[in-house]
Design an enzyme around this catalytic site. Structure first.
Site, mmCIF file in Angstrom:
data_model
loop_
_atom_site.group_PDB
_atom_site.id
_atom_site.type_symbol
_atom_site.label_atom_id
_atom_site.label_comp_id
_atom_site.label_asym_id
_atom_site.label_seq_id
_atom_site.Cartn_x
_atom_site.Cartn_y
_atom_site.Cartn_z
ATOM 1 N N ASP A 14 0.806 -1.223 0.000
ATOM 2 C CA ASP A 14 0.000 0.000 0.000
ATOM 3 C C ASP A 14 0.837 1.270 0.000
ATOM 4 O O ASP A 14 0.598 2.179 -0.798
ATOM 5 C CB ASP A 14 -0.943 0.021 1.214
ATOM 6 C CG ASP A 14 -2.220 -0.768 0.947
ATOM 7 O OD1 ASP A 14 -2.508 -1.053 -0.234
ATOM 8 O OD2 ASP A 14 -2.914 -1.089 1.925
ATOM 9 N N SER A 175 -3.792 -8.935 8.168
ATOM 10 C CA SER A 175 -3.248 -7.596 8.333
ATOM 11 C C SER A 175 -2.425 -7.629 9.624
ATOM 12 O O SER A 175 -2.952 -7.889 10.701
ATOM 13 C CB SER A 175 -4.397 -6.596 8.443
ATOM 14 O OG SER A 175 -3.886 -5.369 8.930
HETATM 15 N N1 ARG Z 1 -6.625 -3.057 16.727
HETATM 16 C C1 ARG Z 1 -5.320 -2.661 17.100
HETATM 17 C C2 ARG Z 1 -5.282 -1.176 17.356
HETATM 18 O O1 ARG Z 1 -6.136 -0.469 16.907
HETATM 19 C C3 ARG Z 1 -4.295 -3.103 16.096
HETATM 20 C C4 ARG Z 1 -4.236 -2.330 14.845
HETATM 21 C C5 ARG Z 1 -3.279 -2.939 13.907
HETATM 22 N N2 ARG Z 1 -3.053 -2.113 12.763
HETATM 23 C C6 ARG Z 1 -2.954 -2.595 11.544
HETATM 24 N N3 ARG Z 1 -2.727 -1.727 10.615
HETATM 25 N N4 ARG Z 1 -3.076 -3.861 11.265
HETATM 26 O O2 ARG Z 1 -4.399 -0.689 18.023
#
Ligand code: ARG
Length: 400
Positions: A14, A175
Site C-alpha cells: 500500500d 493484516s
Molecule cells: N486493533 C489494534 C489497534 O487499533 C491493532 C491495529 C493494527 N493495525 C494494523 N494496521 N493492522 O491498536
C-alpha cells in the site's frame, strides 16, 4: 517547485503504491520515511531502494527503537496501560512516535504535508491525524489509501505497471502490525469471532521451551532495569523478554475490541514481554503503593489506556496523567519473580526495600506487633452508622 509530502512508509504494497500514486495524481514530491520501532521488516536498504524505485525523491530510515521503548512504552508500562483491560496498545503506542518523526522530517525537508497509508475503517488513521494536528497543525494530512478505491489486486497491477518491486501476492490473508511491544494479527478466517486462530499466525509465542524456569525482573521507580540481576536498558529488557517468555508459548490475546470508529473488531495479539512486564510491575506496586494511591491509580489506568488508543497521546489530559503516574512511581523499586512453564507465566514472589508489607503487622505468630485491642473500638465505630440505620429504619420494614 512541486509541493512536498512526507509519507510514513512501511515498505509494503500500500505505501509503495501510495508513493507513486501521490506523484501521479497529486503532482507532489514524496519523501518516504520509515520508522524502525522494532518491527519485523525487510532489510532497511531494500526498503529504501523500493521507495526510490516507486519514485520517492528521498527515502529516510530512522531507528527509533530506543526512543520508542523509553519515551512511549515506558510511560504506558508505568500506567499498566491495557485497552479494555486486555490489549497493551502495541500499534496505538507506535503511531505517536512515527508522527513525531514525520513532523521532524517535514520540517527538515520543507514539506507542507504528511501522508499515511491507513484505510478509513481503522484506528490508526485517527492516531496519525490527531497526533499530527497536535504537533503541527499547519501540516496537511493526506490519506491516499482511504480514498483511492483500489482493491488489493488493483494495487498489485498498479505496482507492476509502474515497475515498483513489491513481493505481494494476490491473496494477503492477514493484516499484521508489529513492533517491540508486540504483534497484532487481524483478518482472514479470524474475521469470524468464533473461529479458532490458526497456528500459523503465531510467531513470537511458539512453545519451544518445555523446561520450567524462574525469572527475576528488577524495577527502579517503575522502570524495568534488570533481568536475573543483569543490568539492562528498557529496549534490551523488552527484546529479551519477548524471546524468553515467548518461548513458553505465553503472551497471546484473542479478543473482540471496540474501535474508535464504531466497529467491533476481532483481534489477536502476541505480546509476551508486554504482558509479563505489566503483570510484574502491577505486582510490585501491590507492596510499594499506599492503599489510596494504588486505588486512585487503578481508576485512572483504563482512562489513560483509552486516551492512547483513541489517538490522544499528545493531549493535556494525558500529560497531566503522566505527572500523576510518575509521582506514584517514586518508590516502585524492587524485584518480582516470575515462574515460566509451558503456556504459563505467573508471579511467585515480590520484594522491595521500600515495601509497605510489614511482617510484624501481618504475621499470626509470636512476632506479631499488631495492637489487637484497638480493633474492637475501630470495628464498633465502623459499624455504628449501620447499627443506627438498622434500629431506626431497616427494622420498621415489613419482614420478608
Ligand atoms: N486493533 C489494534 C489497534 O487499533 C491493532 C491495529 C493494527 N493495525 C494494523 N494496521 N493492522 O491498536
Amino acid at each position: 517547485m512541486a509541493k512536498r509530502v512526507v509519507l510514513a512508509y512501511s515498505g509494503g504494497l500500500d505505501t509503495s503504491v501510495a508513493v507513486r500514486w501521490m506523484i501521479e495524481e497529486l503532482g507532489v514530491e514524496v519523501v518516504a520515511l520509515a520508522v524502525d520501532v522494532g518491527q519485523a521488516s525487510d532489510d532497511w536498504d531494500v526498503v529504501r531502494e523500493r521507495a526510490r524505485a516507486a519514485g520517492a525523491v528521498d527515502a529516510i530510515v530512522v531507528d527509533a527503537r530506543k526512543e520508542f521503548a523509553e519515551d512511549f512504552v515506558l510511560p504506558a508500562l508505568k500506567a499498566n496501560a491495557m485497552y479494555e483491560g486486555r490489549y497493551p496498545l502495541v500499534s496505538a503506542l507506535s503511531r505517536p512516535v512515527i508522527v513525531k518523526h514525520l513532523v521532524e522530517a517535514a520540517r527538515q525537508t520543507g514539506a507542507s504535508a504528511v501522508a499515511h497509508g491507513c484505510t478509513g475503517k481503522g484506528n490508526d488513521q485517527v492516531r496519525f491525524e490527531v497526533s499530527t494536528r497536535a504537533l503541527a497543525p499547519d501540516l496537511e494530512v493526506i490519506a491516499p489509501v482511504r480514498g483511492w478505491g483500489m482493491t488489493r489486486e488493483d494495487s498489485i497491477h498498479y505496482a507492476y505497471d509502474h515497475g515498483i518491486p513489491i513481493q505481494a501476492t494476490k491473496e494477503k490473508v492477514y493484516s499484521i502490525d508489529d513492533n517491540l511491544w508486540g504483534r497484532a494479527i487481524e483478518c482472514g478466517e479470524m474475521e469470524d469471532p468464533w473461529a479458532v486462530p490458526p497456528q500459523g499466525v503465531w510467531l513470537l509465542t511458539k512453545p519451544t521451551e518445555t523446561e520450567p524456569r524462574d525469572l527475576e525482573i528488577g524495577f527502579e521507580q517503575g522502570m524495568p532495569v534488570s533481568i536475573d540481576g543483569e543490568r539492562l536498558g528498557m529496549l534490551e529488557v523488552i527484546e529479551k523478554l519477548n524471546v524468553i517468555v515467548g518461548a513458553y508459548g505465553w503472551g497471546r490475546i484473542d479478543m473482540v475490541e471496540n474501535r474508535r470508529v464504531g466497529i467491533k473488531s476481532r483481534e489477536t495479539y502476541e505480546c509476551p514481554a508486554a504482558l509479563a512486564l505489566i503483570m510484574a510491575h502491577k505486582d510490585l506496586e501491590s507492596i510499594c503503593l499506599e492503599r489510596d494511591l494504588d486505588r486512585e491509580k487503578a481508576r485512572i489506568e483504563p482512562r489513560y489506556a483509552e486516551l492512547i488508543y483513541d489517538g490522544l497521546w499528545f493531549s493535556p489530559l494525558k500529560e497531566a496523567f503522566d505527572s500523576f503516574v510518575d509521582k506514584s512511581q517514586e518508590f516502585v523499586t524492587g524485584e518480582v519473580r516470575l515462574r515460566l512453564a509451558s503456556g504459563s507465566c505467573v508471579v511467585t514472589g515480590r520484594r522491595s526495600e521500600t515495601s509497605l508489607y510489614d511482617y510484624e503487622l501481618a504475621t499470626y505468630d509470636a512476632a506479631d506487633t499488631f495492637r489487637h485491642e484497638d480493633s474492637a473500638g475501630f470495628v464498633r465505630l465502623w459499624g455504628l452508622g449501620i447499627e443506627t440505620w438498622s434500629a431506626r429504619q431497616a427494622s420498621t420494614r415489613p419482614k420478608v
